[in-house]
Design an enzyme around this catalytic site. Structure first.
Site, short mmCIF file in Angstrom:
data_model
loop_
_atom_site.label_atom_id
_atom_site.label_comp_id
_atom_site.label_asym_id
_atom_site.label_seq_id
_atom_site.Cartn_x
_atom_site.Cartn_y
_atom_site.Cartn_z
N LYS A 124 0.86 -1.19 0.00
CA LYS A 124 0.00 0.00 0.00
C LYS A 124 0.89 1.22 0.00
O LYS A 124 2.03 1.15 0.47
CB LYS A 124 -0.88 0.03 1.26
CG LYS A 124 -2.14 0.84 1.12
CD LYS A 124 -3.23 0.03 0.47
CE LYS A 124 -4.46 0.84 0.19
NZ LYS A 124 -5.58 -0.03 -0.21
N ASP A 164 -7.11 4.15 -4.43
CA ASP A 164 -7.75 3.96 -3.12
C ASP A 164 -8.38 5.32 -2.81
O ASP A 164 -8.68 6.08 -3.75
CB ASP A 164 -6.72 3.53 -2.06
CG ASP A 164 -7.36 3.02 -0.78
OD1 ASP A 164 -7.81 1.86 -0.74
OD2 ASP A 164 -7.45 3.79 0.22
P1 NDP Z 1 -13.03 7.52 -2.50
O1 NDP Z 1 -11.98 8.54 -2.27
O2 NDP Z 1 -13.56 7.33 -3.85
O3 NDP Z 1 -14.26 7.78 -1.52
C1 NDP Z 1 -14.08 7.80 -0.14
C2 NDP Z 1 -15.40 8.16 0.51
O4 NDP Z 1 -15.30 7.99 1.91
C3 NDP Z 1 -15.80 9.62 0.28
O5 NDP Z 1 -17.18 9.69 0.29
C4 NDP Z 1 -15.20 10.32 1.49
O6 NDP Z 1 -15.86 11.52 1.83
C5 NDP Z 1 -15.40 9.27 2.55
N1 NDP Z 1 -14.31 9.35 3.54
C6 NDP Z 1 -12.99 9.21 3.32
N2 NDP Z 1 -12.29 9.37 4.43
C7 NDP Z 1 -13.20 9.63 5.37
C8 NDP Z 1 -13.09 9.90 6.74
N3 NDP Z 1 -11.90 9.94 7.36
N4 NDP Z 1 -14.24 10.12 7.41
C9 NDP Z 1 -15.43 10.09 6.79
N5 NDP Z 1 -15.59 9.83 5.49
C10 NDP Z 1 -14.48 9.62 4.80
O7 NDP Z 1 -12.42 6.15 -1.93
P2 NDP Z 1 -12.89 4.65 -2.27
O8 NDP Z 1 -14.35 4.59 -2.45
O9 NDP Z 1 -12.00 4.13 -3.31
O10 NDP Z 1 -12.48 3.90 -0.91
C11 NDP Z 1 -13.41 3.72 0.16
C12 NDP Z 1 -12.94 2.57 1.03
O11 NDP Z 1 -12.86 1.37 0.24
C13 NDP Z 1 -11.55 2.72 1.66
O12 NDP Z 1 -11.54 2.05 2.90
C14 NDP Z 1 -10.65 1.97 0.68
O13 NDP Z 1 -9.46 1.55 1.30
C15 NDP Z 1 -11.56 0.80 0.35
N6 NDP Z 1 -11.27 0.08 -0.88
C16 NDP Z 1 -11.15 0.72 -2.09
C17 NDP Z 1 -10.93 0.00 -3.24
C18 NDP Z 1 -10.90 0.63 -4.58
O14 NDP Z 1 -10.79 -0.10 -5.58
N7 NDP Z 1 -11.01 1.94 -4.71
C19 NDP Z 1 -10.73 -1.47 -3.20
C20 NDP Z 1 -10.98 -2.06 -1.90
C21 NDP Z 1 -11.19 -1.29 -0.80
P3 NDP Z 1 -15.47 12.91 1.13
O15 NDP Z 1 -16.08 12.84 -0.25
O16 NDP Z 1 -16.05 13.95 2.00
O17 NDP Z 1 -13.98 12.94 1.09
O1 2IT Z 2 -7.84 -1.84 -0.90
C1 2IT Z 2 -7.75 -2.27 -2.07
O2 2IT Z 2 -7.89 -3.47 -2.34
C2 2IT Z 2 -7.51 -1.31 -3.15
N1 2IT Z 2 -7.45 -0.12 -2.87
C3 2IT Z 2 -7.32 -1.79 -4.55
C4 2IT Z 2 -5.94 -2.37 -4.74
C5 2IT Z 2 -5.58 -2.71 -6.17
O3 2IT Z 2 -4.39 -2.98 -6.37
O4 2IT Z 2 -6.44 -2.70 -7.05
#
Ligand code: NDP
Ligand code: 2IT
Length: 450
Positions: A124, A164
């Site tokens: 990461k 992420d």
């Molecule tokens: P994004 O940046 O697209 O969205 C994040 C969302 O969560 C936004 O709505 C944001 O609000 C909110 N958020 C972020 N940090 C906080 C916080 N500290 N407190 C409250 N709300 C928060 O990220 P993703 O959707 O990609 O990721 C969301 C989760 O999924 C994370 O835990 C990530 O690690 C996990 N994940 C992501 C993957 C991916 O492919 N993208 C794969 C697997 C897991 P705001 O808009 O106000 O910033």
């Molecule tokens: O938490 C996760 O699995 C991710 N943010 C995606 C990782 C990836 O390599 O696609």
């Protein structure tokens, strides 16, 4: 001036963050029944090696903003374990990023990647850079500066970063552009790239769609239920939340909540995806409060107006809950509220969004609980499909990727459910996931020697 510099240093050097210990403690407790039964794990010091990252890389990111002011951020990449394949895992751009947070995420990634059955290790990275309020050119300049350092440590067969929080296709595009300029190599070193130059169809949707494929299988096998007509609560409004909501709607469920870092929307008619995407799609950062401009019948609850220790997204009756924003966003108080309102299943879209106390309560009350390392593995799985397509210079069609994604998610469910049963922990999907993932990594670590 001095005070500002000291305050920033304090933030990046003294941040107390227990998330890594939280993640390790959960895994090690799950592994007790298996490590006690096999002396090889002690002989080869597998647990000690597994909780120690291969390397932690930290670098300075210097860039110039639109007002020609010099800006400095910290950049990181944690390469935790590559026993199963090249290091693989996302990049997070958020002010809360620290070595502690990235260690927890990289550690979890080892297990998630193992559960996919694909040849990928765990890593990461990211930065304390805050994309909010930055222009496209500032994002581009930051990404280029970040890659000027990061390119030294990555490679298509070494370490393949992806998105992420705060990092989507736009950022990955800028990062890849700079990588190509420096190395002249078009080898697909990042996943989640725009489709125009090496990205895979379905990667943007993959995490959220995968969460729902997993949920559908879990509900069918464990409760003989489907998602059709069910009310679901979701937190977050980013990539994972939006595509979880989209697939839940495809499956006939009604999603009643979503949230961002400032507040929560409750829409009794079901979240309007078009409105949500206009505000939050593709790394847009408009406040969710504007949802009610378009849908006046919806309710907006400001974060500070909701009682301390709880989250408004979990305060409405629902059949299933999908935390999809960030770590530790579903507390014991939220678990009590959800259970009081009759929730039947909690499926994690985010990484470690549920606190340990809340997980214990769900499990003791018979609520199905699916950990993120299993349920959200669809994103990294399609990232690996992107690596395969890049390596063979092929483009797979949408249906092929979708079919393979749904197969992987169903397979992960089966594997963790069976493993839990085999070790006397039936329906404990946390133990099932940790044990099944560990076995694959540990075998590889033994076979490759010290
Ligand atoms: P994004 O940046 O697209 O969205 C994040 C969302 O969560 C936004 O709505 C944001 O609000 C909110 N958020 C972020 N940090 C906080 C916080 N500290 N407190 C409250 N709300 C928060 O990220 P993703 O959707 O990609 O990721 C969301 C989760 O999924 C994370 O835990 C990530 O690690 C996990 N994940 C992501 C993957 C991916 O492919 N993208 C794969 C697997 C897991 P705001 O808009 O106000 O910033
Ligand atoms: O938490 C996760 O699995 C991710 N943010 C995606 C990782 C990836 O390599 O696609």
């Amino acid at each position: 001036m001095v005070d500002k510099i000291l305050a920033n240093l304090e933030k990046s050097n003294c941040a107390i963050d227990n998330t890594f210990l939280q993640a390790v403690s959960e895994v090690l407790h799950s592994l007790e029944p298996i490590v006690n039964g096999d002396s090889r794990y002690e002989t080869y010091a597998i647990l000690e090696r597994l909780v120690t990252p291969d390397r932690i890389i930290q670098f300075k990111v210097q860039w110039v903003d639109d007002q020609n002011r010099v800006q400095i951020n910290n950049g990181y990449r944690i390469q935790f374990n590559n026993s199963l394949g090249p290091y693989k895992g996302g990049l997070r751009f958020h002010p809360s990023v620290s070595i502690g947070v990235l260690k927890f995420l990289a550690f979890e990634q080892i297990f998630k990647n193992s559960l996919t059955g694909l040849p990928i290790g765990g890593a990461k990275g990211g930065s304390d850079f805050d994309p909010k309020g930055k222009s496209d050119f500032e994002i581009m300049k930051f990404c280029r500066a970040f890659m000027r350092e990061l390119h030294l440590y990555i490679g298509a067969r070494i370490d393949v970063p992806a998105g992420d929080i705060g990092v989507g296709a736009r950022e990955i595009g800028f990062l890849y552009g700079e990588y190509k300029r420096i190395t002249r190599s078009y080898d697909g070193v990042l996943s989640g790239k725009p489709y125009a130059f090496g990205g895979s169809l379905l990667r943007p949707q993959a995490t959220g769609y995968g969460v729902v494929y997993f949920a559908a299988e879990l509900l069918k096998e464990e409760l003989h239920e489907s998602l059709e007509g069910k009310s679901c609560a979701v937190s977050g409004a980013g990539n994972v939340a939006i595509h979880t909501i989209e697939k839940l709607e495809h499956f006939g469920a009604k999603v009643i909540t979503c949230s961002d870092s400032e507040g929560t929307i409750y829409d009794s008619r079901g979240i309007d995806l078009k409105v949500l995407k206009e505000l939050k799609g593709d790394e847009r950062h408009a406040s969710l409060i504007h949802y009610i401009d378009a849908i006046p019948s919806a309710v907006y609850i400001k974060k500070e107006d909701y009682p301390q220790g709880g989250h408004a997204a979990w305060s409405y009756p629902c059949f299933a809950a999908f935390p999809c924003a960030t770590q530790n966003e579903l507390s014991l108080i939220d678990a009590q509220t959800l259970i009081g309102n009759g929730v039947r299943a909690v499926i994690e879209g985010a990484n470690m969004p549920t606190t340990p106390e809340a997980i214990d309560l769900f499990q003791s009350e018979g609520v199905l609980f699916a950990p993120g390392k299993a349920a959200n593995a669809g994103g990294v799985a399609v990232s690996e499909f992107e690596m395969s397509q890049n390596a063979s210079m092929e483009k797979w069609d949408f249906n092929k990727v979708d079919r393979k994604l749904s197969e992987i998610m169903r397979h992960i469910y089966k594997r963790i459910a069976l493993t839990a049963k085999e070790y006397g922990r039936e329906r404990n999907f946390v133990d099932g996931a940790n044990i099944a993932a560990f076995k694959r990594v540990a075998e590889a670590m033994i076979l490759e020697g010290v």
